[in-house]
Design a protein around this motif. Structure first.
Motif, PDB file in Angstrom:
ATOM      1  N   ALA A  28       0.854  -1.186   0.000  1.00  0.00           N
ATOM      2  CA  ALA A  28       0.000   0.000   0.000  1.00  0.00           C
ATOM      3  C   ALA A  28       0.892   1.240   0.000  1.00  0.00           C
ATOM      4  CB  ALA A  28      -0.906  -0.013   1.227  1.00  0.00           C
ATOM      5  N   VAL A  29       0.809   2.007  -1.059  1.00  0.00           N
ATOM      6  CA  VAL A  29       1.702   3.160  -1.218  1.00  0.00           C
ATOM      7  C   VAL A  29       1.095   4.382  -0.541  1.00  0.00           C
ATOM      8  CG1 VAL A  29       2.846   4.682  -2.868  1.00  0.00           C
ATOM      9  CG2 VAL A  29       2.672   2.226  -3.346  1.00  0.00           C
ATOM     10  N   SER A  30       1.741   4.782   0.549  1.00  0.00           N
ATOM     11  CA  SER A  30       1.157   5.793   1.429  1.00  0.00           C
ATOM     12  C   SER A  30       1.860   7.148   1.345  1.00  0.00           C
ATOM     13  CB  SER A  30       1.183   5.264   2.863  1.00  0.00           C
ATOM     14  OG  SER A  30       2.428   4.663   3.159  1.00  0.00           O
ATOM     15  N   LYS A  31       2.706   7.337   0.359  1.00  0.00           N
ATOM     16  CA  LYS A  31       3.444   8.607   0.249  1.00  0.00           C
ATOM     17  C   LYS A  31       2.498   9.799   0.242  1.00  0.00           C
ATOM     18  CE  LYS A  31       3.634   8.328  -4.788  1.00  0.00           C
ATOM     19  NZ  LYS A  31       4.290   7.458  -5.751  1.00  0.00           N
ATOM     20  N   THR A  32       2.893  10.846   0.916  1.00  0.00           N
ATOM     21  CA  THR A  32       2.146  12.110   1.083  1.00  0.00           C
ATOM     22  C   THR A  32       0.884  11.972   1.960  1.00  0.00           C
ATOM     23  OG1 THR A  32       0.604  12.157  -0.815  1.00  0.00           O
ATOM     24  CG2 THR A  32       2.898  12.836  -1.252  1.00  0.00           C
ATOM     25  N   GLU A  51       6.798   3.784   0.632  1.00  0.00           N
ATOM     26  CA  GLU A  51       7.046   5.231   0.718  1.00  0.00           C
ATOM     27  C   GLU A  51       8.129   5.625  -0.290  1.00  0.00           C
ATOM     28  OE1 GLU A  51       5.746   7.728   2.618  1.00  0.00           O
ATOM     29  OE2 GLU A  51       4.281   6.483   3.679  1.00  0.00           O
ATOM     30  N   ASN A  52       8.062   6.881  -0.736  1.00  0.00           N
ATOM     31  CA  ASN A  52       8.993   7.369  -1.763  1.00  0.00           C
ATOM     32  C   ASN A  52      10.060   8.339  -1.267  1.00  0.00           C
ATOM     33  OD1 ASN A  52       6.663   6.413  -3.304  1.00  0.00           O
ATOM     34  ND2 ASN A  52       7.772   7.235  -5.061  1.00  0.00           N
ATOM     35  N   TYR A  53       9.838   8.938  -0.101  1.00  0.00           N
ATOM     36  CA  TYR A  53      10.744   9.994   0.330  1.00  0.00           C
ATOM     37  C   TYR A  53      11.363   9.619   1.679  1.00  0.00           C
ATOM     38  CZ  TYR A  53       7.851  12.045  -3.240  1.00  0.00           C
ATOM     39  OH  TYR A  53       7.175  12.240  -4.416  1.00  0.00           O
ATOM     40  N   GLY A 158       9.927  -2.684 -11.854  1.00  0.00           N
ATOM     41  CA  GLY A 158       9.849  -1.857 -13.053  1.00  0.00           C
ATOM     42  C   GLY A 158       8.560  -1.058 -13.098  1.00  0.00           C
ATOM     43  N   MET A 159       8.617   0.032 -13.833  1.00  0.00           N
ATOM     44  CA  MET A 159       7.440   0.872 -14.045  1.00  0.00           C
ATOM     45  C   MET A 159       7.195   0.990 -15.544  1.00  0.00           C
ATOM     46  SD  MET A 159       8.254   3.915 -11.388  1.00  0.00           S
ATOM     47  CE  MET A 159       6.715   4.830 -11.381  1.00  0.00           C
ATOM     48  N   ALA A 160       5.966   0.691 -15.934  1.00  0.00           N
ATOM     49  CA  ALA A 160       5.616   0.764 -17.350  1.00  0.00           C
ATOM     50  C   ALA A 160       5.413   2.222 -17.763  1.00  0.00           C
ATOM     51  CB  ALA A 160       4.349  -0.044 -17.612  1.00  0.00           C
ATOM     52  N   GLY A 199       3.362  -3.039 -11.367  1.00  0.00           N
ATOM     53  CA  GLY A 199       1.931  -2.764 -11.332  1.00  0.00           C
ATOM     54  C   GLY A 199       1.574  -1.739 -10.277  1.00  0.00           C
ATOM     55  N   MET A 200       0.795  -0.728 -10.694  1.00  0.00           N
ATOM     56  CA  MET A 200       0.325   0.342  -9.812  1.00  0.00           C
ATOM     57  C   MET A 200      -1.197   0.448  -9.985  1.00  0.00           C
ATOM     58  SD  MET A 200       3.542   2.862 -10.880  1.00  0.00           S
ATOM     59  CE  MET A 200       2.620   4.327 -10.656  1.00  0.00           C
ATOM     60  N   SER A 201      -1.801   1.491  -9.423  1.00  0.00           N
ATOM     61  CA  SER A 201      -3.266   1.598  -9.481  1.00  0.00           C
ATOM     62  C   SER A 201      -3.820   1.426 -10.894  1.00  0.00           C
ATOM     63  CB  SER A 201      -3.724   2.960  -8.937  1.00  0.00           C
ATOM     64  OG  SER A 201      -3.524   3.007  -7.537  1.00  0.00           O
ATOM     65  N   GLY A 202      -3.156   2.042 -11.866  1.00  0.00           N
ATOM     66  CA  GLY A 202      -3.712   2.064 -13.218  1.00  0.00           C
ATOM     67  C   GLY A 202      -3.442   0.811 -14.036  1.00  0.00           C
ATOM     68  N   ARG A 216       2.259  -2.376  -6.295  1.00  0.00           N
ATOM     69  CA  ARG A 216       2.408  -1.182  -5.445  1.00  0.00           C
ATOM     70  C   ARG A 216       1.252  -0.240  -5.759  1.00  0.00           C
ATOM     71  NH1 ARG A 216       6.764  -1.666  -8.837  1.00  0.00           N
ATOM     72  NH2 ARG A 216       5.942   0.209  -9.798  1.00  0.00           N
ATOM     73  N   ILE A 217       0.308  -0.179  -4.833  1.00  0.00           N
ATOM     74  CA  ILE A 217      -0.928   0.558  -5.131  1.00  0.00           C
ATOM     75  C   ILE A 217      -1.151   1.685  -4.133  1.00  0.00           C
ATOM     76  CG2 ILE A 217      -3.435   0.349  -5.341  1.00  0.00           C
ATOM     77  CD1 ILE A 217      -3.045  -2.363  -6.548  1.00  0.00           C
ATOM     78  N   GLY A 218      -1.304   2.894  -4.649  1.00  0.00           N
ATOM     79  CA  GLY A 218      -1.529   4.061  -3.809  1.00  0.00           C
ATOM     80  C   GLY A 218      -2.917   4.642  -3.965  1.00  0.00           C
ATOM     81  N   SER A 219      -3.146   5.343  -5.053  1.00  0.00           N
ATOM     82  CA  SER A 219      -4.370   6.144  -5.180  1.00  0.00           C
ATOM     83  C   SER A 219      -5.666   5.340  -5.088  1.00  0.00           C
ATOM     84  CB  SER A 219      -4.327   7.001  -6.443  1.00  0.00           C
ATOM     85  OG  SER A 219      -3.695   6.343  -7.490  1.00  0.00           O
ATOM     86  N   LEU A 220      -5.664   4.097  -5.531  1.00  0.00           N
ATOM     87  CA  LEU A 220      -6.900   3.302  -5.398  1.00  0.00           C
ATOM     88  C   LEU A 220      -7.264   3.074  -3.935  1.00  0.00           C
ATOM     89  CD1 LEU A 220      -6.888   0.355  -7.985  1.00  0.00           C
ATOM     90  CD2 LEU A 220      -8.460   2.302  -7.884  1.00  0.00           C
ATOM     91  N   ALA A 224      -6.529  10.232  -4.596  1.00  0.00           N
ATOM     92  CA  ALA A 224      -5.530  10.948  -5.397  1.00  0.00           C
ATOM     93  C   ALA A 224      -4.599  11.739  -4.486  1.00  0.00           C
ATOM     94  CB  ALA A 224      -6.208  11.872  -6.379  1.00  0.00           C
ATOM     95  N   ARG A 225      -3.381  11.940  -4.946  1.00  0.00           N
ATOM     96  CA  ARG A 225      -2.421  12.743  -4.174  1.00  0.00           C
ATOM     97  C   ARG A 225      -2.460  14.186  -4.648  1.00  0.00           C
ATOM     98  NH1 ARG A 225      -0.101   7.799  -5.020  1.00  0.00           N
ATOM     99  NH2 ARG A 225       0.637   8.501  -7.036  1.00  0.00           N
ATOM    100  N   ARG A 226      -2.034  15.100  -3.763  1.00  0.00           N
ATOM    101  CA  ARG A 226      -1.991  16.520  -4.107  1.00  0.00           C
ATOM    102  C   ARG A 226      -1.028  16.736  -5.277  1.00  0.00           C
ATOM    103  NH1 ARG A 226      -1.200  16.081   1.363  1.00  0.00           N
ATOM    104  NH2 ARG A 226       1.023  16.419   1.212  1.00  0.00           N
TER     105      ARG A 226
HETATM  106  C1  LIG Z   1       3.558   6.503  -6.285  1.00  0.00           C
HETATM  107  C2  LIG Z   1       4.052   5.189  -6.753  1.00  0.00           C
HETATM  108  C3  LIG Z   1       3.196   4.076  -6.842  1.00  0.00           C
HETATM  109  C4  LIG Z   1       1.709   4.141  -6.556  1.00  0.00           C
HETATM  110  O1  LIG Z   1       1.056   4.821  -7.588  1.00  0.00           O
HETATM  111  P1  LIG Z   1      -0.549   4.823  -7.716  1.00  0.00           P
HETATM  112  O2  LIG Z   1      -0.755   5.146  -9.146  1.00  0.00           O
HETATM  113  O3  LIG Z   1      -1.037   5.873  -6.807  1.00  0.00           O
HETATM  114  O4  LIG Z   1      -1.037   3.480  -7.363  1.00  0.00           O
HETATM  115  C5  LIG Z   1       3.752   2.856  -7.204  1.00  0.00           C
HETATM  116  N1  LIG Z   1       5.052   2.735  -7.486  1.00  0.00           N
HETATM  117  C6  LIG Z   1       5.903   3.777  -7.428  1.00  0.00           C
HETATM  118  C7  LIG Z   1       7.334   3.555  -7.744  1.00  0.00           C
HETATM  119  C8  LIG Z   1       5.428   5.036  -7.081  1.00  0.00           C
HETATM  120  O5  LIG Z   1       6.279   6.070  -7.059  1.00  0.00           O
END
Ligand SMILES: *Cc1c(COP(=O)(O)O)cnc(C)c1O
Length: 226
Positions: A28-32, A51-53, A158-160, A199-202, A216-220, A224-226
């Motif tokens: 669960a991506v909780s950044k911000t 977390e990212n920071y 990886g990030m697509a 894999g992320m929310s989208g 790694r899922i955050g916004s779902l 949404a983040r600021r």
């Molecule tokens: C912010 C982030 C995510 C989560 O993104 P969402 O689209 O909010 O799910 C996943 N992976 C990385 C590396 C990110 O920076």
């Protein structure tokens, strides 16, 4: 009745249901988002948070339960490894030899093995960090790696591309999965391929179809983040 203020518990349950039986971990991506948001999911039994920071992670970790598994998923600067080394569960974004070397150094100081994923550049965008395939091959041939006993390479991340083009995203994930499988079949120093983080929310459903075992899922989950 427990009222969630920050989390979409319905989405959380839906995603967990989908992952069940697929042997796929949800981070669960909780950044911000505030510590209270993390606690809401914690109370649902969730333990893996991303977390990212560095500073934000250090602050949150000091306020929250010790049994949380913290995943560092952002771009990590070499000079900041020392702040997260004592408690981080898995560093997803190791994208250079220099960074891996520093993680090993900090692991040695703490007399522990730090678990990492190697970030691979799979997107078409120039801005995303990561090794390309030849850099990765090169990493596995450097003699020093055999001495870096304080890192444990557990897999790839990886990030697509950020695009509506599903076919492109799918093929980028497929490429990473193929690389993951190739490396799994080899005997590599400090390496035990177990985790394919994509894999992320989208795009997490596409990622799972292509063999991801950690999303790694955050916004779902947190909006949404600021
Ligand atoms: C912010 C982030 C995510 C989560 O993104 P969402 O689209 O909010 O799910 C996943 N992976 C990385 C590396 C990110 O920076």
């Amino acid at each position: 009745m427990f009222e969630a203020k920050y989390c979409n518990i319905e989405n959380y349950q839906k995603i967990q249901q989908l992952l069940q039986g697929k042997d796929c971990t949800l981070v669960a991506v909780s950044k911000t988002k505030p510590a209270a948001a993390i606690l809401e999911l914690y109370q649902q039994g969730h333990r893996d948070f991303g977390e990212n920071y560095v500073q934000e992670l250090v602050e949150k970790a000091s306020q929250l339960p010790q049994d949380i598994r913290w995943h560092f998923i952002g771009h990590l600067q070499t000079n900041k490894v020392k702040y997260i080394a004592p408690f981080v569960h898995l560093i997803h974004g190791v994208d250079s030899q220099k960074l891996l070397k520093e993680v090993n150094k900090q692991g040695a100081k703490l007399n522990k093995k730090i678990q990492v994923l190697l970030q691979v550049h799979i997107a078409q965008e120039e801005t995303k960090f990561g090794f390309n395939t030849s850099e990765l091959d090169q990493l596995f041939t450097i003699p020093e790696l055999a001495q870096w006993n304080h890192v444990q390479i557990l897999g790839l991340m990886g990030m697509a591309s950020f695009t509506e083009n599903r076919t492109l995203v799918q093929s980028e994930f497929a490429t990473l999965h193929q690389l993951y499988q190739e490396l799994t079949g080899r005997q590599l120093p400090q390496t035990n391929m177990e985790v394919l983080s994509m894999g992320m929310s989208g795009d997490y459903e596409l990622a799972i179809e292509q063999g991801s075992n950690l999303v790694r899922i955050g916004s779902l989950l947190f909006g949404a983040r600021r």
